[in-house]
Design a protein around this motif. Structure first.
Motif, short mmCIF file in Angstrom:
data_model
loop_
_atom_site.label_atom_id
_atom_site.label_comp_id
_atom_site.label_asym_id
_atom_site.label_seq_id
_atom_site.Cartn_x
_atom_site.Cartn_y
_atom_site.Cartn_z
N LEU A 1 55.07 71.00 -3.12
CA LEU A 1 56.42 70.20 -2.36
C LEU A 1 56.80 69.59 -2.00
O LEU A 1 57.53 68.54 -2.64
N GLN B 1 55.07 66.83 -4.62
CA GLN B 1 56.71 67.29 -5.92
C GLN B 1 57.65 65.97 -5.28
O GLN B 1 58.40 64.95 -6.53
N TYR C 1 66.12 77.09 -4.95
CA TYR C 1 65.38 76.68 -4.33
C TYR C 1 63.65 77.38 -4.63
O TYR C 1 63.71 78.87 -5.14
N ILE C 2 62.56 76.17 -4.26
CA ILE C 2 61.36 76.99 -4.75
C ILE C 2 60.62 78.10 -3.77
O ILE C 2 60.39 77.63 -2.64
N ARG C 3 60.79 79.08 -3.76
CA ARG C 3 60.38 79.82 -3.25
C ARG C 3 58.38 79.85 -2.88
O ARG C 3 57.91 79.75 -4.32
N GLN D 1 67.34 68.52 -2.37
CA GLN D 1 66.33 68.52 -1.86
C GLN D 1 65.61 67.89 -1.12
O GLN D 1 64.99 68.25 -0.22
N TYR E 1 51.22 75.57 -0.89
CA TYR E 1 52.59 76.16 -1.22
C TYR E 1 53.73 74.59 -1.14
O TYR E 1 53.66 73.84 -1.91
N PRO F 1 54.54 77.01 -7.27
CA PRO F 1 55.83 76.59 -8.03
C PRO F 1 55.96 75.00 -8.64
O PRO F 1 55.12 74.05 -8.52
N SER F 2 57.27 74.67 -8.66
CA SER F 2 57.32 74.21 -9.69
C SER F 2 58.76 73.50 -10.27
O SER F 2 59.84 74.50 -9.58
N SER F 3 59.13 72.15 -9.64
CA SER F 3 61.04 71.59 -9.57
C SER F 3 61.18 71.18 -10.67
O SER F 3 60.05 70.74 -12.08
N SER F 4 62.54 71.22 -10.74
CA SER F 4 63.07 70.62 -12.18
C SER F 4 62.63 68.82 -12.22
O SER F 4 62.62 68.30 -11.03
#
Length: 342
Positions: free
Chosen positions: A196, A199, A150-152, A97, A192, A247-250
């Motif tokens: 990201l 983040q 992938y975070i769309r 990422q 968006y 959107p969110s990520s791990s």
């Protein structure tokens, strides 16, 4: 070079571009070299190796340009700024990422560098760099998609027809008497992107604070993490209020290692680079957005990023970590200091 009658001296813009790129690439090789020593997934490793090879090749070509022009080579970053034997700090998915994010940053930088070049060899160098960075972005996002990482961007319903804006209320984002108009696709795309970006910035700042032995750096990095989280929350709220999924990520990105793989000089430079990129993103987003509340948010948050970057520069100067970019001569000082002995 100067003996060639067809020789054309580099412009200030071209010097700025090659100097900036040398700093960025020497930083990248330190980080990517460390990633290569710890990555386990072979597909992700191949993308990291591709990025590392690009950066090392560029450093060689840039060094040749500096030497040919008889311009002192920047100090940049060296093996002294990285310990590839330090314990693992990041997970494989985060490394991937990170690569995709930095490729996006690189695409913006190279686009600017291409537009500022006049001499053919400089334009060719940066045009090639733009293509290589585009290839890196495609490779990294392809692997992210294959692995389901992938975070769309949010989906919206397709429009049924084309219409014109009928009233200037379309531009208003504040009203006590009516509901805000729905976000348009352009506004959603910038929210968006900035979510990201923040983040990634938050995770990096936290990891850099975790490994730094310097209390000033720790405090500044943790402040950066808090700023990034706050900004991401503000942008996410705009989407959620619009009944759009943010959107969110791990959160599984950083290990518990506290052994520094990178010098404070490198991590401070890196966060300053991301702060500058973030400010540019906010300016672009503000100009592309049409709802006034979004524009106000981007403008006021830009001021916070600018103050954060200024405080970071103060820390770098205090510790002699900020390298002086090429600059013009102070003609007034030169006149006052000239030697009258002859």
């Amino acid at each position: 070079m100067t003996g060639n009658e067809n020789y054309i001296q580099l412009t200030s813009a071209e010097i700025a571009c090659i100097w900036s790129e040398y700093m960025n690439d020497t930083m990248s090789t330190c980080i990517l070299g460390y990633f290569l020593s710890h990555v386990k997934d072979n597909e992700i490793k191949s993308v990291i190796q591709f990025a590392y090879d690009i950066s090392t090749t560029r450093i060689g070509k840039l060094s040749e340009i500096f030497n040919n022009e008889k311009i002192p080579l920047p100090i940049g970053f060296t093996n002294k700024d990285v310990n590839i034997n330090a314990p693992r700090l990041y997970t494989d998915p985060f490394m991937l990422q990170y690569l995709a994010h930095m490729a996006k940053v690189g695409l913006l930088a190279y686009s600017a560098f291409v537009s500022m070049g006049a001499r053919k060899d400089i334009k060719t160098f940066f045009t090639t760099g733009l293509q290589e960075t585009s290839d890196l972005f495609v490779k990294s996002t392809d692997v992210l998609l294959e692995k389901g990482l992938y975070i769309r961007a949010p989906y919206i319903a397709y429009p049924m027809n084309s219409t014109m804006v009928e009233t200037n209320k379309y531009l208003s984002g504040f009203s006590f008497f009516s509901k805000q108009r729905p976000l348009n696709a352009i506004e959603i795309s910038h929210l968006y992107m900035n979510i990201l970006t923040n983040q990634i910035g938050s995770k990096l700042a936290l990891s850099f604070a975790q490994i730094s032995p310097n209390s000033d750096v720790q405090t500044w990095m943790l402040r950066g993490k808090d700023i990034s989280n706050k900004h991401a929350k503000i942008f996410s709220s705009s989407l959620i209020d619009n009944d759009t999924q943010a959107p969110s990520s791990s959160d599984v990105c950083i290990t518990d290692s506290t052994t520094p793989p990178f010098s404070d000089k490198l991590t401070m430079f890196h966060m300053s680079l991301l702060s500058a990129a973030g400010s540019g993103n906010y300016a672009t987003s503000a100009s592309a957005s049409q709802r006034s509340d979004l524009i106000v948010n981007y403008e006021r948050l830009s001021l916070e990023v600018a103050q954060y970057a200024k405080d970071g520069a103060d820390i770098m100067i205090k510790n002699e970590w900020m390298e002086h970019p090429p600059t013009t001569l102070d003609k007034e000082k030169l006149a006052k200091d000239k030697n009258f002995s002859n």
